[in-house]
Scaffold this active site. Structure first.
Site, PDB file in Angstrom:
ATOM      1  N   GLY A 182       0.782  -1.242   0.000  1.00  0.00           N
ATOM      2  CA  GLY A 182       0.000   0.000   0.000  1.00  0.00           C
ATOM      3  C   GLY A 182       0.813   1.290   0.000  1.00  0.00           C
ATOM      4  O   GLY A 182       1.698   1.503  -0.839  1.00  0.00           O
ATOM      5  N   ASP A 222       9.426  -4.039   7.507  1.00  0.00           N
ATOM      6  CA  ASP A 222       8.070  -4.621   7.508  1.00  0.00           C
ATOM      7  C   ASP A 222       8.157  -6.019   8.118  1.00  0.00           C
ATOM      8  O   ASP A 222       9.247  -6.571   8.292  1.00  0.00           O
ATOM      9  CB  ASP A 222       7.529  -4.711   6.063  1.00  0.00           C
ATOM     10  CG  ASP A 222       6.007  -4.685   5.996  1.00  0.00           C
ATOM     11  OD1 ASP A 222       5.442  -3.688   5.502  1.00  0.00           O
ATOM     12  OD2 ASP A 222       5.363  -5.665   6.459  1.00  0.00           O
ATOM     13  N   ASP A 253       8.996  -6.817  13.697  1.00  0.00           N
ATOM     14  CA  ASP A 253       7.609  -6.842  14.162  1.00  0.00           C
ATOM     15  C   ASP A 253       7.430  -5.643  15.085  1.00  0.00           C
ATOM     16  O   ASP A 253       7.945  -5.625  16.207  1.00  0.00           O
ATOM     17  CB  ASP A 253       7.339  -8.157  14.902  1.00  0.00           C
ATOM     18  CG  ASP A 253       5.908  -8.208  15.441  1.00  0.00           C
ATOM     19  OD1 ASP A 253       5.181  -7.179  15.329  1.00  0.00           O
ATOM     20  OD2 ASP A 253       5.521  -9.259  15.966  1.00  0.00           O
ATOM     21  N   GLY A 286       0.848  -0.110   9.738  1.00  0.00           N
ATOM     22  CA  GLY A 286      -0.341   0.041  10.573  1.00  0.00           C
ATOM     23  C   GLY A 286      -1.289  -1.117  10.361  1.00  0.00           C
ATOM     24  O   GLY A 286      -1.254  -1.788   9.328  1.00  0.00           O
ATOM     25  N   TYR A 309      -8.635   1.476  16.595  1.00  0.00           N
ATOM     26  CA  TYR A 309      -8.030   2.128  15.424  1.00  0.00           C
ATOM     27  C   TYR A 309      -8.197   3.644  15.517  1.00  0.00           C
ATOM     28  O   TYR A 309      -7.236   4.401  15.355  1.00  0.00           O
ATOM     29  CB  TYR A 309      -8.675   1.606  14.131  1.00  0.00           C
ATOM     30  CG  TYR A 309      -8.015   2.179  12.892  1.00  0.00           C
ATOM     31  CD1 TYR A 309      -6.826   1.646  12.411  1.00  0.00           C
ATOM     32  CD2 TYR A 309      -8.564   3.271  12.212  1.00  0.00           C
ATOM     33  CE1 TYR A 309      -6.202   2.177  11.288  1.00  0.00           C
ATOM     34  CE2 TYR A 309      -7.948   3.802  11.090  1.00  0.00           C
ATOM     35  CZ  TYR A 309      -6.774   3.251  10.627  1.00  0.00           C
ATOM     36  OH  TYR A 309      -6.156   3.783   9.525  1.00  0.00           O
ATOM     37  N   LYS A 367      -5.100   6.542  16.151  1.00  0.00           N
ATOM     38  CA  LYS A 367      -4.795   7.667  15.253  1.00  0.00           C
ATOM     39  C   LYS A 367      -5.003   9.013  15.965  1.00  0.00           C
ATOM     40  O   LYS A 367      -4.244   9.964  15.732  1.00  0.00           O
ATOM     41  CB  LYS A 367      -5.655   7.572  13.984  1.00  0.00           C
ATOM     42  CG  LYS A 367      -5.407   6.298  13.169  1.00  0.00           C
ATOM     43  CD  LYS A 367      -3.956   6.148  12.731  1.00  0.00           C
ATOM     44  CE  LYS A 367      -3.754   4.961  11.788  1.00  0.00           C
ATOM     45  NZ  LYS A 367      -2.361   4.761  11.379  1.00  0.00           N
TER      46      LYS A 367
END
Ligand code: NAI
Length: 259
Positions: A15, A35, A50, A76, A157, A161
Site C-alpha cells: 500500500g 516490515d 515486528d 499500521g 483504530y 490515530k
C-alpha cells in the site's frame, strides 16, 4: 532531491508504504524498508521487524545505521484486527521505534507519521483523558489500558490515530535544537488491501462517505506528500497534521461549523 540521504520506511511491503519507498528510491534516497513481510519490489535494504514487539524493535534500532535523514512511520493495522494489537503497532510500537531512533538520526532529520482522517476526533474533550493516559503507555500495559478506557473493537483504530496526531503536535519542539521535526499525514479512504476493512467496520457511514468523494485515494496520492514532508523543502513545517483526503476533512468542518 534525496541523493545521499538515507530514509527508513516502515510498512514498506504494501500500500502507502510501498508507494512511498518506491518514490523515495526513484528520487535518489537510500531506502531502508522495514516490515513484517518482505516487499515484492526491492527498494534498497530490507530489515524484517515486528513493530508490535519491543525486542524486535530493539534489534531493528541496533541494526539501523547512524545518520538517518528521514523516518516514515507507515506500518499500521486496520480496525478489524484485535484491539491490543492495533494499539501496539499503530501507536506504542511507532513511538517506541521513533524514540529509539532519534539518537541515530542526523541533525535536520524529518519524521512523518501516517495517521488518518479516522483520528479527527482528537479535538473532542471526551478523547482527552485516554490520550493523556497514553502518553507513557508501554507494551506491558496495553491490555490494562484498553480495559481502563473501554477501548475495544474498531475504537482501537480511531483511538490509535487520535493519540498519534496529538503525540505529533505535542512533540513539535522536542528535538528542535537538533533541527529534527515531526509531522503527521492523515489520508481519507485509500485503495489498498485494508480499504475493505474500513468499509466493513464503518458500514453505512463508509458508503455515505464514499458518496461524497469523487473517488477513493490511491497510494500515489499520499506518497508525494510524505516525500515532501521528509524533504528539506518543508523545513518550516513542524508538528502539524496534513489531511490528504479529496476534501473530506473540509467537508466535515463545514458541516460541523455550519458553513
Ligand atoms: P497496508 O495493509 O497495505 O500496509 C500496511 C503494512 O504494514 C503492511 O505491509 C504490513 O505488513 C505492515 N505491518 C502491519 N503490522 C506490522 C508489524 N507488526 N510490524 C511491521 N510491519 C507491520 O495498509 P495501508 O493502507 O498502506 O496503510 C498504511 C498506513 O496508512 C497505516 O498506518 C494506515 O492506518 C494508514 N491509513 C490508511 C488508509 C487507507 O484507507 N488505506 C486511510 C488512512 C490511513
Amino acid at each position: 532531491m534525496f541523493q545521499g540521504k538515507t530514509v527508513v520506511v516502515t510498512g514498506a511491503a504494501s500500500g502507502i508504504g510501498a508507494a512511498t519507498a518506491a518514490l523515495l528510491a526513484e528520487r535518489g534516497a537510500d531506502v531502508i524498508a522495514v516490515d513484517l513481510n518482505r516487499p515484492q519490489r526491492e527498494f534498497g535494504r530490507f530489515l524484517r521487524a515486528d513493530l508490535s514487539d519491543p525486542a524486535s524493535i530493539d534489534t531493528l534500532a541496533a541494526a539501523l545505521p547512524a545518520g538517518v535523514h528521514g523516518l516514515a512511520n507507515i506500518a499500521g493495522l486496520p480496525p478489524t484486527r484485535p484491539a491490543e494489537q492495533v494499539l501496539k503497532v499503530n501507536l506504542v510500537g511507532l513511538k517506541y521505534l521513533t524514540t529509539r531512533l532519534v539518537p541515530k538520526l542526523a541533525d535536520g532529520a524529518s519524521i512523518v507519521n501516517l495517521a488518518s482522517l479516522a483520528g479527527l476526533g482528537w479535538t473532542e474533550p471526551e478523547a482527552k483523558p485516554a490520550i493523556d493516559d497514553s502518553e507513557h503507555l508501554d507494551f506491558d500495559d496495553v491490555a490494562g489500558f484498553c480495559a481502563r478506557h473501554r477501548i475495544e473493537g474498531a475504537r482501537s483504530y480511531f483511538f490509535s490515530k487520535e493519540a498519534l496526531i496529538v503525540w505529533t503536535l505535542r512533540n513539535r519542539w522536542t528535538w528542535r535544537e537538533r533541527g529534527i521535526r515531526m509531522n503527521a499525514v492523515s489520508p481519507g479512504p485509500v485503495d489498498t488491501p485494508i480499504l475493505k476493512d474500513f468499509i466493513e467496520t464503518l458500514g453505512a457511514r463508509a458508503e455515505e462517505d464514499m458518496r461524497t468523494m469523487d473517488r477513493p485515494g490511491r497510494p500515489g496520492d499520499i506518497a508525494p506528500v510524505v516525500a515532501f514532508l521528509l524533504s528539506d523543502e518543508s523545513a518550516w513545517i513542524r508538528g502539524t497534521n496534513v489531511p490528504v483526503d479529496g476534501g473530506m476533512y473540509s467537508n466535515v468542518l463545514c458541516q460541523m461549523h455550519g458553513f
